[in-house]
Structure formats: C-alpha cells, structure tokens
Motif scaffolding. Structure first.
Motif: not given
Length: 175
Positions: A35-47
């Motif tokens: 289940p979706i956690s309160q600690h879900l993190s999303v990271t977008w990066n660029f190369q």
C-alpha cells in the motif's frame, strides 16, 4: 520456499519530442506490491545527451520540493497524484539544452527496489508531420465529410417535403 520480491514498477514513455519554448508533462506512473506509504519518495533526475552532467530535477517526500539551483530551477512543477499512482511533472519553457534522459524513481517502503523509468527527451524547433498528425487530419476530414452528408440529407428531405406539400395543395385546388 521462495518469497516473491517486493518491488516498485515504474512506467514512462521511452521517447518524447517537444517543441522548443513549450511546456511538457513528463508522465510517470508506478505500481507497488505494498500500500502507498507515508514515506513514499519520488526522485526525478536528468542526464544530458553528451553525458557531461547528471543533475536533480525534482523531489517528492510527503510534499513536492522545488529545486534551489540548477537548470530546472523555477521550471518544474508537480503534476502527479499519489493516490492514483501518478508521479508526473511538468517542465516549462523547454530549451535545446534540455535534450537528454530524464529518470523517474519511486520508493514506497518497504518496496524500495524496482525499475527506474527513463524518458528520452528531444527538443525540436518545430513538430514534424507524424502518424498522430495524419490520424488527426483523417479524423477531422471524416467528421467534416459526415457533417456535409448529414446537411445534404436534411436539405433533400426538406425539399421533398416542400414538393409533397405543393402536390397536396395542387390536388386540393383541383378538387
């Protein structure tokens, strides 16, 4: 016995073309075995295309965080919806220097391993005629043709009705 590995699967388009100076929504969705956690993190990066730079684009943990420096400062906004497993962003005012690969990584503890979504962006000066444009023209043409046919049918029916009314009037006057 082997237990199934908990993992996050991230889904993105492989390649996207966008016109210089426009805005683009980089879509990224995910699925998780937890289940979706309160600690879900999303990271977008660029190369960058020439592989000379690798830099952060966007970060989310409980709320969106804007960059304080770099080429994407003030040019990226959150356009996702965690409840719908959507972690998309919008990049404003695209430039040729934005050509490269964007990565989208989602961690949903305890699911912290999994695929990383990659989108190759190509910023072009103008849009090339593509299959989508051809499809739009074909659908538009078909709609116009249908409107013309319906209009002609309505006019013919109206004309026929007028002729019948005149015949009835002539028949009534002859009686």
């Amino acid at each position: 016995a082997l237990w199934p590995a908990a993992a996050v699967e991230v889904h993105t388009s492989r390649e996207v073309d966008a016109v210089n100076g426009t805005n683009l929504r980089l879509k990224c969705t995910f699925s998780s075995s937890s289940p979706i956690s309160q600690h879900l993190s999303v990271t977008w990066n660029f190369q960058s295309e020439d592989l000379s730079s690798h830099e952060p684009v966007f970060y989310y943990l409980k709320e969106p965080y804007k960059l304080s420096a770099g080429r994407f400062k003030e040019r990226v906004t959150w356009d996702g919806n965690i409840e719908r497993n959507d972690v998309s962003i919008v990049i404003w005012n695209l430039q040729p220097t934005d050509n490269g690969t964007f990565t989208c990584q989602v961690k949903n503890p305890p699911d912290v391993d999994g695929t990383i979504g990659e989108v190759r962006l190509r910023v072009v000066q103008k849009v090339h005629f593509s299959e989508i444009h051809f499809l739009a023209v074909a659908i538009g043409s078909a709609c116009v043709l249908m409107i013309i046919v319906v209009t002609v049918v309505i006019i013919c029916r109206h004309h026929r009705k007028k002729v019948q009314v005149k015949k009835i009037e002539v028949a009534d006057t002859e009686l």
